[in-house]
Design a protein around this motif. Structure first.
Motif, PDB file in Angstrom:
ATOM      1  N   THR A 153     -84.179  19.585  28.073  1.00 27.58           N
ATOM      2  CA  THR A 153     -84.268  20.758  28.955  1.00 27.58           C
ATOM      3  C   THR A 153     -85.660  21.384  28.996  1.00 27.58           C
ATOM      4  O   THR A 153     -85.880  22.381  29.669  1.00 27.58           O
ATOM      5  N   ARG A 176     -78.451  22.546  25.463  1.00 25.68           N
ATOM      6  CA  ARG A 176     -77.528  23.519  24.869  1.00 25.68           C
ATOM      7  C   ARG A 176     -76.517  23.957  25.917  1.00 25.68           C
ATOM      8  O   ARG A 176     -76.722  23.733  27.121  1.00 25.68           O
ATOM      9  N   GLN A 306     -87.092  26.889  28.697  1.00 22.67           N
ATOM     10  CA  GLN A 306     -86.417  25.853  29.470  1.00 22.67           C
ATOM     11  C   GLN A 306     -87.231  25.546  30.727  1.00 22.67           C
ATOM     12  O   GLN A 306     -87.796  26.457  31.341  1.00 22.67           O
TER      13      GLN A 306
HETATM   14  N1  NAP Z   1     -98.567  13.377  23.215  1.00 23.52           N
HETATM   15  C1  NAP Z   1     -98.798  13.801  24.445  1.00 23.52           C
HETATM   16  O1  NAP Z   1     -99.645  13.265  25.177  1.00 23.52           O
HETATM   17  C2  NAP Z   1     -97.970  14.949  24.966  1.00 23.52           C
HETATM   18  C3  NAP Z   1     -97.911  15.212  26.333  1.00 23.52           C
HETATM   19  C4  NAP Z   1     -97.091  16.266  26.776  1.00 23.52           C
HETATM   20  C5  NAP Z   1     -96.366  17.014  25.840  1.00 23.52           C
HETATM   21  N2  NAP Z   1     -96.499  16.736  24.524  1.00 23.52           N
HETATM   22  C6  NAP Z   1     -95.755  17.503  23.516  1.00 23.52           C
HETATM   23  O2  NAP Z   1     -94.371  17.201  23.687  1.00 23.52           O
HETATM   24  C7  NAP Z   1     -93.610  18.346  23.293  1.00 23.52           C
HETATM   25  C8  NAP Z   1     -92.622  18.676  24.419  1.00 23.52           C
HETATM   26  O3  NAP Z   1     -93.343  19.197  25.534  1.00 23.52           O
HETATM   27  P1  NAP Z   1     -92.604  20.139  26.574  1.00 23.52           P
HETATM   28  O4  NAP Z   1     -93.625  20.583  27.545  1.00 23.52           O
HETATM   29  O5  NAP Z   1     -91.375  19.475  27.077  1.00 23.52           O
HETATM   30  O6  NAP Z   1     -92.185  21.348  25.610  1.00 23.52           O
HETATM   31  P2  NAP Z   1     -91.230  22.582  25.898  1.00 23.52           P
HETATM   32  O7  NAP Z   1     -91.064  22.773  27.361  1.00 23.52           O
HETATM   33  O8  NAP Z   1     -91.733  23.698  25.075  1.00 23.52           O
HETATM   34  O9  NAP Z   1     -89.818  22.102  25.271  1.00 23.52           O
HETATM   35  C9  NAP Z   1     -88.864  23.068  24.996  1.00 23.52           C
HETATM   36  C10 NAP Z   1     -87.489  22.423  25.027  1.00 23.52           C
HETATM   37  O10 NAP Z   1     -87.229  21.721  23.811  1.00 23.52           O
HETATM   38  C11 NAP Z   1     -85.867  21.960  23.465  1.00 23.52           C
HETATM   39  N3  NAP Z   1     -85.661  21.811  22.026  1.00 23.52           N
HETATM   40  C12 NAP Z   1     -86.257  22.527  21.041  1.00 23.52           C
HETATM   41  N4  NAP Z   1     -85.804  22.121  19.842  1.00 23.52           N
HETATM   42  C13 NAP Z   1     -84.896  21.145  20.086  1.00 23.52           C
HETATM   43  C14 NAP Z   1     -84.080  20.330  19.252  1.00 23.52           C
HETATM   44  N5  NAP Z   1     -84.113  20.430  17.927  1.00 23.52           N
HETATM   45  N6  NAP Z   1     -83.276  19.411  19.825  1.00 23.52           N
HETATM   46  C15 NAP Z   1     -83.245  19.276  21.171  1.00 23.52           C
HETATM   47  N7  NAP Z   1     -83.986  20.015  22.017  1.00 23.52           N
HETATM   48  C16 NAP Z   1     -84.809  20.948  21.475  1.00 23.52           C
HETATM   49  C17 NAP Z   1     -85.603  23.366  23.910  1.00 23.52           C
HETATM   50  O11 NAP Z   1     -84.213  23.547  24.106  1.00 23.52           O
HETATM   51  P3  NAP Z   1     -83.456  24.773  23.321  1.00 23.52           P
HETATM   52  O12 NAP Z   1     -84.214  26.017  23.638  1.00 23.52           O
HETATM   53  O13 NAP Z   1     -82.091  24.725  23.896  1.00 23.52           O
HETATM   54  O14 NAP Z   1     -83.508  24.412  21.864  1.00 23.52           O
HETATM   55  C18 NAP Z   1     -86.394  23.453  25.217  1.00 23.52           C
HETATM   56  O15 NAP Z   1     -85.601  23.073  26.320  1.00 23.52           O
HETATM   57  C19 NAP Z   1     -94.609  19.467  22.996  1.00 23.52           C
HETATM   58  O16 NAP Z   1     -94.842  19.529  21.603  1.00 23.52           O
HETATM   59  C20 NAP Z   1     -95.874  18.994  23.698  1.00 23.52           C
HETATM   60  O17 NAP Z   1     -97.065  19.506  23.137  1.00 23.52           O
HETATM   61  C21 NAP Z   1     -97.276  15.724  24.067  1.00 23.52           C
END
Ligand code: NAP
Length: 313
Positions: A153, A176, A306
């Protein structure tokens, strides 16, 4: 111009008045209409890249943005004044970012924005959209593959769910209570509520043969290791947060890697095309004014926002 910036690593981001930047060779100056918030924004403010890239302060925060080209530097060929563009603007070495009324970008970091959507929608796409696209591409997700997306999400998860399902994969995504229907409407075959019990147990109870691909957008090394239990022998497990350990993966006979995004103007053009064709949905959960960007960053830091948060100018 008004911008949200930090004066040192770890400092509280503040709204400040800064000089308008000027485009150098190969660069464009964009009057931004919107900026997208990503976790990388607060990570950079905390000093994530301080050992690899020189930073200039005050450091304007923000990578993603969308707006109109108002000036071009010498040698710019792909873009002209008046073009509507979207892309990535964070340039630590120049102190530039997208949480500002004007920002400079390398012309290779932006592309023509989709015509059918608002700048706010376009600004929500660059980092999360290119990440999701490359994840799906690099793990060869397609017809007949069962995929588990942990963090379904969030910014990346919402795009990854759509892109994986669009390629014919069977997508199981975490959501969730209250958000399951959203992910189902975006193409997920099933959702798993990560707040009611271990995700791996829930997935294996429903699918004892496991999944072909794990895209873990959330878990640290321990949680990622636990999640790899869901991946069938010979399957693929990827982390976007650097949690994949090559030795552990080999031990469990899995392929996998720590993902590093490689955006490109061609990829941005593909995503703009999908937005125009109505094949990519952007979920904006919050749209805030520039002065509320520091608060929006704090929200991102919790890891529980989200879809996408967008700053509108
Ligand atoms: N390596 C790369 O090149 C790269 C590129 C892009 C992003 N990233 C990284 O990837 C990560 C995700 O990025 P994003 O932009 O999608 O982040 P985001 O938007 O902050 O992700 C938040 C989401 O994660 C969910 N979440 C949190 N804890 C969880 C758990 N234990 N189990 C399942 N879901 C969970 C939350 O749902 P709930 O609120 O319901 O818990 C929320 O929907 C970040 O750390 C970002 O820095 C890395």
């Amino acid at each position: 111009m008004r911008a949200v910036a930090v004066t040192a690593f770890g400092e509280q981001p503040q709204l400040m008045e800064l000089p308008e930047p000027e485009p150098g060779p190969g660069e464009v100056l964009v009057r931004l209409s919107a900026a997208g918030v990503n976790p990388i924004d607060w990570k950079i403010a905390d000093g994530l890249l301080k050992d690899t890239v020189r930073h200039s302060f005050p450091l304007v925060l923000g990578s993603d943005g969308a707006g109109e080209v108002v000036a071009v530097g010498t040698g710019v060929r792909r873009l002209s004044v008046g073009d509507a563009v979207f892309g990535q603007f964070q340039r630590p070495e120049r102190g530039g970012g997208s949480y500002a009324e004007f920002a400079v970008a390398d012309e290779r970091a932006v592309a023509g924005a989709a015509r059918a959507v608002t700048y706010a929608t376009s600004a929500a796409v660059p980092t999360a959209g290119t990440t999701a696209y490359n994840l799906v591409e690099e793990t060869r997700i397609g017809e007949g593959k069962r995929v588990l997306i942990v963090g379904g999400t969030g910014g990346v998860g919402v795009f990854a769910t759509q892109l994986a399902a669009g390629r014919g994969a069977e997508v199981i995504a975490t959501a969730r209570q209250g958000l399951a229907d959203l992910l189902t409407s975006l193409g997920a075959a099933e959702t798993v509520d990560h707040t009611v019990g271990p995700v791996a147990d829930q997935v294996l109870a429903a699918h004892p043969d496991g999944v072909d691909v794990l895209l873990d957008l959330v878990g640290g090394p321990v949680a990622f290791g636990e999640m790899t239990r869901t991946v069938r022998d010979g399957g693929t497990a990827v982390s976007t947060v650097g949690a994949a350990d090559a030795d552990v993966l080999t031990e469990h006979n899995l392929r996998g890697f720590n993902f590093h995004n490689r955006p490109s103007p061609q990829l941005l053009e593909i995503l703009a095309g999908q937005l125009d064709a109505g094949r990519l949905t952007v979920i904006i959960s919050d749209e805030v004014p520039l002065e509320d960007a520091p608060e929006a960053l704090e929200g991102s830091r919790t890891g529980h926002t989200q879809g996408k948060t967008v700053i509108s100018f």
